[in-house]
Design a protein around this motif. Structure first.
Motif, PDB file in Angstrom:
ATOM      1  N   VAL A 181      28.191  41.294  52.633  1.00  0.00           N
ATOM      2  CA  VAL A 181      29.499  40.712  52.334  1.00  0.00           C
ATOM      3  C   VAL A 181      29.364  39.190  52.278  1.00  0.00           C
ATOM      4  O   VAL A 181      28.866  38.569  53.222  1.00  0.00           O
ATOM      5  CB  VAL A 181      30.536  41.102  53.407  1.00  0.00           C
ATOM      6  CG1 VAL A 181      31.870  40.416  53.131  1.00  0.00           C
ATOM      7  CG2 VAL A 181      30.710  42.619  53.429  1.00  0.00           C
ATOM      8  N   PRO A 182      29.773  38.548  51.182  1.00  0.00           N
ATOM      9  CA  PRO A 182      29.663  37.085  51.082  1.00  0.00           C
ATOM     10  C   PRO A 182      30.607  36.389  52.055  1.00  0.00           C
ATOM     11  O   PRO A 182      31.563  36.989  52.557  1.00  0.00           O
ATOM     12  CB  PRO A 182      30.054  36.803  49.625  1.00  0.00           C
ATOM     13  CG  PRO A 182      30.933  37.952  49.246  1.00  0.00           C
ATOM     14  CD  PRO A 182      30.389  39.144  49.975  1.00  0.00           C
ATOM     15  N   GLU A 183      30.336  35.120  52.318  1.00  0.00           N
ATOM     16  CA  GLU A 183      31.162  34.353  53.253  1.00  0.00           C
ATOM     17  C   GLU A 183      32.626  34.321  52.819  1.00  0.00           C
ATOM     18  O   GLU A 183      33.528  34.308  53.658  1.00  0.00           O
ATOM     19  CB  GLU A 183      30.624  32.930  53.387  1.00  0.00           C
ATOM     20  CG  GLU A 183      29.299  32.835  54.119  1.00  0.00           C
ATOM     21  CD  GLU A 183      28.853  31.402  54.323  1.00  0.00           C
ATOM     22  OE1 GLU A 183      29.652  30.484  54.008  1.00  0.00           O
ATOM     23  OE2 GLU A 183      27.726  31.207  54.806  1.00  0.00           O
ATOM     24  N   GLU A 184      32.837  34.311  51.503  1.00  0.00           N
ATOM     25  CA  GLU A 184      34.210  34.264  50.989  1.00  0.00           C
ATOM     26  C   GLU A 184      34.948  35.586  51.145  1.00  0.00           C
ATOM     27  O   GLU A 184      36.167  35.658  50.985  1.00  0.00           O
ATOM     28  CB  GLU A 184      34.215  33.881  49.504  1.00  0.00           C
ATOM     29  CG  GLU A 184      33.528  32.570  49.194  1.00  0.00           C
ATOM     30  CD  GLU A 184      32.061  32.738  48.850  1.00  0.00           C
ATOM     31  OE1 GLU A 184      31.559  31.948  48.029  1.00  0.00           O
ATOM     32  OE2 GLU A 184      31.402  33.646  49.393  1.00  0.00           O
ATOM     33  N   GLY A 185      34.210  36.635  51.461  1.00  0.00           N
ATOM     34  CA  GLY A 185      34.798  37.964  51.572  1.00  0.00           C
ATOM     35  C   GLY A 185      34.805  38.689  50.242  1.00  0.00           C
ATOM     36  O   GLY A 185      34.611  38.089  49.173  1.00  0.00           O
ATOM     37  N   LEU A 186      35.005  39.998  50.286  1.00  0.00           N
ATOM     38  CA  LEU A 186      35.058  40.824  49.086  1.00  0.00           C
ATOM     39  C   LEU A 186      36.477  40.881  48.537  1.00  0.00           C
ATOM     40  O   LEU A 186      37.420  41.125  49.273  1.00  0.00           O
ATOM     41  CB  LEU A 186      34.579  42.244  49.394  1.00  0.00           C
ATOM     42  CG  LEU A 186      33.099  42.444  49.689  1.00  0.00           C
ATOM     43  CD1 LEU A 186      32.851  43.868  50.177  1.00  0.00           C
ATOM     44  CD2 LEU A 186      32.254  42.152  48.450  1.00  0.00           C
ATOM     45  N   ASP A 187      36.595  40.682  47.247  1.00  0.00           N
ATOM     46  CA  ASP A 187      37.896  40.844  46.606  1.00  0.00           C
ATOM     47  C   ASP A 187      38.197  42.310  46.314  1.00  0.00           C
ATOM     48  O   ASP A 187      39.350  42.733  46.366  1.00  0.00           O
ATOM     49  CB  ASP A 187      37.944  40.041  45.301  1.00  0.00           C
ATOM     50  CG  ASP A 187      37.864  38.549  45.554  1.00  0.00           C
ATOM     51  OD1 ASP A 187      38.872  37.989  46.007  1.00  0.00           O
ATOM     52  OD2 ASP A 187      36.789  37.963  45.344  1.00  0.00           O
ATOM     53  N   LEU A 188      37.148  43.086  46.021  1.00  0.00           N
ATOM     54  CA  LEU A 188      37.340  44.481  45.622  1.00  0.00           C
ATOM     55  C   LEU A 188      36.110  45.291  45.978  1.00  0.00           C
ATOM     56  O   LEU A 188      34.976  44.828  45.792  1.00  0.00           O
ATOM     57  CB  LEU A 188      37.583  44.544  44.108  1.00  0.00           C
ATOM     58  CG  LEU A 188      37.656  45.915  43.446  1.00  0.00           C
ATOM     59  CD1 LEU A 188      38.816  46.735  43.990  1.00  0.00           C
ATOM     60  CD2 LEU A 188      37.771  45.759  41.928  1.00  0.00           C
ATOM     61  N   ALA A 189      36.318  46.491  46.483  1.00  0.00           N
ATOM     62  CA  ALA A 189      35.210  47.411  46.757  1.00  0.00           C
ATOM     63  C   ALA A 189      35.513  48.778  46.166  1.00  0.00           C
ATOM     64  O   ALA A 189      36.645  49.270  46.252  1.00  0.00           O
ATOM     65  CB  ALA A 189      34.965  47.535  48.256  1.00  0.00           C
ATOM     66  N   PHE A 190      34.505  49.365  45.546  1.00  0.00           N
ATOM     67  CA  PHE A 190      34.544  50.748  45.096  1.00  0.00           C
ATOM     68  C   PHE A 190      33.669  51.559  46.051  1.00  0.00           C
ATOM     69  O   PHE A 190      32.452  51.342  46.123  1.00  0.00           O
ATOM     70  CB  PHE A 190      33.985  50.879  43.672  1.00  0.00           C
ATOM     71  CG  PHE A 190      34.789  50.185  42.612  1.00  0.00           C
ATOM     72  CD1 PHE A 190      35.865  50.815  42.012  1.00  0.00           C
ATOM     73  CD2 PHE A 190      34.447  48.905  42.207  1.00  0.00           C
ATOM     74  CE1 PHE A 190      36.599  50.186  41.019  1.00  0.00           C
ATOM     75  CE2 PHE A 190      35.177  48.258  41.217  1.00  0.00           C
ATOM     76  CZ  PHE A 190      36.256  48.904  40.613  1.00  0.00           C
ATOM     77  N   LEU A 191      34.275  52.492  46.781  1.00  0.00           N
ATOM     78  CA  LEU A 191      33.523  53.308  47.730  1.00  0.00           C
ATOM     79  C   LEU A 191      33.699  54.784  47.409  1.00  0.00           C
ATOM     80  O   LEU A 191      34.810  55.233  47.110  1.00  0.00           O
ATOM     81  CB  LEU A 191      34.007  53.058  49.159  1.00  0.00           C
ATOM     82  CG  LEU A 191      33.777  51.670  49.759  1.00  0.00           C
ATOM     83  CD1 LEU A 191      34.282  51.645  51.205  1.00  0.00           C
ATOM     84  CD2 LEU A 191      32.311  51.267  49.705  1.00  0.00           C
ATOM     85  N   PRO A 192      32.609  55.556  47.490  1.00  0.00           N
ATOM     86  CA  PRO A 192      32.718  57.001  47.255  1.00  0.00           C
ATOM     87  C   PRO A 192      33.370  57.691  48.441  1.00  0.00           C
ATOM     88  O   PRO A 192      33.177  57.281  49.593  1.00  0.00           O
ATOM     89  CB  PRO A 192      31.259  57.437  47.097  1.00  0.00           C
ATOM     90  CG  PRO A 192      30.489  56.459  47.928  1.00  0.00           C
ATOM     91  CD  PRO A 192      31.224  55.142  47.808  1.00  0.00           C
ATOM     92  N   ILE A 193      34.130  58.763  48.162  1.00  0.00           N
ATOM     93  CA  ILE A 193      34.831  59.462  49.248  1.00  0.00           C
ATOM     94  C   ILE A 193      34.665  60.983  49.172  1.00  0.00           C
ATOM     95  O   ILE A 193      35.253  61.714  49.954  1.00  0.00           O
ATOM     96  CB  ILE A 193      36.336  59.131  49.239  1.00  0.00           C
ATOM     97  CG1 ILE A 193      37.026  59.663  47.980  1.00  0.00           C
ATOM     98  CG2 ILE A 193      36.568  57.632  49.395  1.00  0.00           C
ATOM     99  CD1 ILE A 193      38.540  59.651  48.033  1.00  0.00           C
ATOM    100  N   GLY A 194      33.886  61.477  48.215  1.00  0.00           N
ATOM    101  CA  GLY A 194      33.882  62.906  47.904  1.00  0.00           C
ATOM    102  C   GLY A 194      33.252  63.833  48.913  1.00  0.00           C
ATOM    103  O   GLY A 194      33.399  65.052  48.819  1.00  0.00           O
ATOM    104  N   ASP A 195      32.509  63.256  49.900  1.00  0.00           N
ATOM    105  CA  ASP A 195      31.831  64.062  50.907  1.00  0.00           C
ATOM    106  C   ASP A 195      30.725  64.917  50.267  1.00  0.00           C
ATOM    107  O   ASP A 195      30.485  64.848  49.062  1.00  0.00           O
ATOM    108  CB  ASP A 195      32.819  64.944  51.682  1.00  0.00           C
ATOM    109  CG  ASP A 195      32.446  65.094  53.160  1.00  0.00           C
ATOM    110  OD1 ASP A 195      31.324  64.715  53.538  1.00  0.00           O
ATOM    111  OD2 ASP A 195      33.287  65.591  53.931  1.00  0.00           O
TER     112      ASP A 195
END
Length: 226
Positions: A152-166
């Motif tokens: 994670v950059p110092e400025e923080g993440l503006d958007l994250a795509f994370l998988p959730i399908g298990d």
């Protein structure tokens, strides 16, 4: 920047200095209403070689004379099929005309299947992108791991795509824990509902992620402005 969800893990980004697609699983994706010829891009980013992510990359690259950005072994496989490629590896970053790309770890596998033949295509990855001053993390196919927060950059993440399908990737609970680790301003869940085995209700994330993180649930074809 306009971001369109293509279904599964596919994401199309329209930027000031070009356009790119991540994991263009189009033709055989039951949730995607586009055809490979509809995808007009300059770059194709691939997290790994599995068919539901590698998808129509070769066709799209050929149709657009686009460049494929992928982990080294997968990039070289694409090069052997006649594509222009830019190979990278985990931890490495590079400045492209549209922005900067860094490859992050992903806990998964990577292979291309040609009939009964399995061609292993190196390590899978995620992508950390800096485009037009915005930080975007596409985790690819992965289980949760604590080192996510190190990217994670110092400025923080503006958007994250994370998988959730298990089953093949994180489920809802682990995706919520990952969200708490990386603290994006906005979370868009991916890699669910494409097949019965990975059906999930993304609304169930809302009460289990930090309250200050915006949850955006996109149907295939819907867009998000960043």
């Amino acid at each position: 920047m306009q971001i369109e969800f293509l279904g599964h893990a596919g994401v199309l980004l329209q930027c000031k200095k070009g356009s790119l697609v991540i994991d263009p699983f189009i033709k055989d994706n039951p949730l995607c209403f586009k055809e490979p010829q509809d995808i007009k891009v300059d770059w194709i980013l691939l997290t790994h070689g599995h068919g539901d992510h590698f998808g129509d990359a070769l066709t799209i690259a050929s149709n657009n004379q686009g460049q494929i950005i992928a982990p080294f072994e997968l990039a070289k496989y694409c090069e052997s099929k006649g594509c222009t490629v830019h190979p990278m590896h985990i931890g490495g970053s590079h400045e492209f005309p549209f922005g900067r790309v860094k490859l992050t770890p992903a806990l998964h596998g990577s292979a291309v299947f040609e009939g009964d033949k399995i061609i292993y295509t190196g390590q899978p990855c995620g992508f950390l992108l800096n485009i037009e001053g915005k930080w975007i993390y596409h985790a690819g196919d992965t289980g949760i791991f604590s080192d996510m927060q190190l990217y994670v950059p110092e400025e923080g993440l503006d958007l994250a795509f994370l998988p959730i399908g298990d089953n093949f990737v994180m489920g809802l609970e682990d995706a919520a824990r990952a969200t708490a680790l990386i603290k994006p301003k906005t979370l868009i869940p991916i890699h669910y509902d494409t097949f019965p085995l990975i059906e999930q209700d993304p609304q169930e994330l809302k009460p289990i992620i930090p309250a200050d993180i915006e949850l955006v649930i996109l149907k295939p074809g819907e867009q998000f402005s960043l």
